[in-house]
Write an enzyme that holds these catalytic residues in place. Structure first.
Site, PDB file in Angstrom:
ATOM      1  N   ALA A   3      84.727  86.673  -4.311  1.00 30.93           N
ATOM      2  CA  ALA A   3      83.134  86.705  -3.697  1.00 30.93           C
ATOM      3  C   ALA A   3      83.125  87.044  -2.366  1.00 30.93           C
ATOM      4  O   ALA A   3      84.029  86.956  -1.643  1.00 30.93           O
ATOM      5  CB  ALA A   3      82.767  85.516  -4.172  1.00 30.93           C
TER       6      ALA A   3
ATOM      7  N   GLY B 143      87.298  84.633  -7.210  1.00 28.94           N
ATOM      8  CA  GLY B 143      86.582  85.303  -8.294  1.00 28.94           C
ATOM      9  C   GLY B 143      87.012  86.417  -8.979  1.00 28.94           C
ATOM     10  O   GLY B 143      86.855  86.896 -10.247  1.00 28.94           O
TER      11      GLY B 143
ATOM     12  N   GLU C 280      89.690  85.283 -11.449  1.00 23.81           N
ATOM     13  CA  GLU C 280      88.585  84.516 -12.459  1.00 23.81           C
ATOM     14  C   GLU C 280      88.106  85.428 -13.467  1.00 23.81           C
ATOM     15  O   GLU C 280      88.135  85.113 -14.772  1.00 23.81           O
ATOM     16  CB  GLU C 280      87.504  83.590 -11.983  1.00 23.81           C
ATOM     17  CG  GLU C 280      88.052  82.388 -11.129  1.00 23.81           C
ATOM     18  CD  GLU C 280      86.850  81.576 -10.456  1.00 23.81           C
ATOM     19  OE1 GLU C 280      86.665  80.376 -10.707  1.00 23.81           O
ATOM     20  OE2 GLU C 280      86.339  82.057  -9.623  1.00 23.81           O
TER      21      GLU C 280
ATOM     22  N   GLU D  83      90.124  79.486  -2.738  1.00 28.58           N
ATOM     23  CA  GLU D  83      88.852  78.921  -2.252  1.00 28.58           C
ATOM     24  C   GLU D  83      88.797  77.600  -1.457  1.00 28.58           C
ATOM     25  O   GLU D  83      87.764  77.337  -0.408  1.00 28.58           O
ATOM     26  CB  GLU D  83      87.841  78.616  -3.434  1.00 28.58           C
ATOM     27  CG  GLU D  83      87.449  79.662  -4.171  1.00 28.58           C
ATOM     28  CD  GLU D  83      88.438  80.508  -5.216  1.00 28.58           C
ATOM     29  OE1 GLU D  83      87.908  81.272  -6.277  1.00 28.58           O
ATOM     30  OE2 GLU D  83      89.481  80.115  -5.229  1.00 28.58           O
TER      31      GLU D  83
END
Length: 261
Positions: free
Chosen positions: A64, A109, A112, A132
């Site tokens: 992200a 992300g 992910e 993160e």
């Protein structure tokens, strides 16, 4: 025209390439675009498999765009995570096979998204992690579960709590990825793996994929009941009759002619 990705068709496979230079960062807009693209491909019976990769030679996706969280506004963050949820749901619900071709860094992300695919191929030199906690947040697009499911609790803790970014070779040894290839070959190998689904019956692939996805949430008794129900639904259908008929006649099945059940 898509702004944050490119879409190619190669036979029965679709190749979706994340494109947001230089690190293929994920934003609300790019995630919504990905979700919409995957849903469109899912509705196209001519597309049997999907390969997800990143543009360039260095990044699959670095995750992200942290600028979206700079204000510390939880409501704004929710918009980003809603977009992640939509993209991940689209990938997990896709009826065919999905393969992540990791051509560089797959972080946060980005990893992910790769974990939402059926399997992952990574190039030598690729790096994978969920870092993160280094910026005061946590993986919130399913990473704390999907990583633990893939590599076990201990390695998930080491990667998430310790912020460890693992090289492709280590990722292979702990079961995070399924195959490691030379640089420049991730997409080619991923397409080859994805194309194997073309030999299988579309309805059977979709049914088996859903059963595998749901298996961890069911007892063995419940799962056996679901399997039996799925087989009953397939029996007597055009694909089942074509598949068995082709096997007996010693010929290749023609799924296009058998049609969807």
């Amino acid at each position: 025209m898509a702004k944050y990705l490119t879409l190619e068709r190669l036979g029965q496979s679709a190749i979706v390439t994340l494109k947001n230079a230089p690190a293929n960062l994920l934003t609300t807009e790019s995630l919504n675009e990905l979700a919409s693209t995957v849903r469109s491909l899912d509705a196209d019976p001519a597309v049997r498999s999907l390969v997800l990769t990143g543009a360039g030679e260095t990044f699959f996706s670095a995750g992200a765009d942290l600028k979206q969280f700079a204000s510390g506004d939880a409501a704004e963050a929710d918009k980003v995570f809603d977009a992640f949820a939509g993209a991940l749901h689209a990938l997990r619900q896709y009826r065919g096979v999905t393969v992540a071709a990791i051509n560089g860094y797959a972080l946060g992300g980005g990893l992910e998204l790769a974990l939402a695919c059926d399997y992952m191929v990574a190039e030598r030199g690729a790096k994978l992690g969920l870092p993160e906690t280094k910026v005061g947040i946590i993986p919130a697009a399913g990473g704390t579960k999907t990583l633990a499911d893939k590599v076990g609790v201990s390695w998930a803790k080491r990667i998430i709590l310790g912020g460890e970014v693992v090289a492709a070779e280590k990722a292979l040894s702990i079961g995070l990825i399924e195959e490691i290839v030379d640089q420049g070959f991730a997409k080619i190998v991923a397409i080859s793996l994805a194309n194997k689904v073309a030999n299988q019956a579309p309805g059977a692939v979709a049914a088996a994929r859903r059963l595998i996805e749901d298996s961890s949430n069911l007892t063995l008794t419940q799962h056996l009941e679901r399997e039996r129900a799925a087989v009953r639904q397939l029996m007597g259908g055009a694909e089942q009759l074509e598949g068995v008929g082709a096997f007996i006649a010693k010929r290749n099945p023609s799924w296009a002619e058998s049609g969807d059940d």
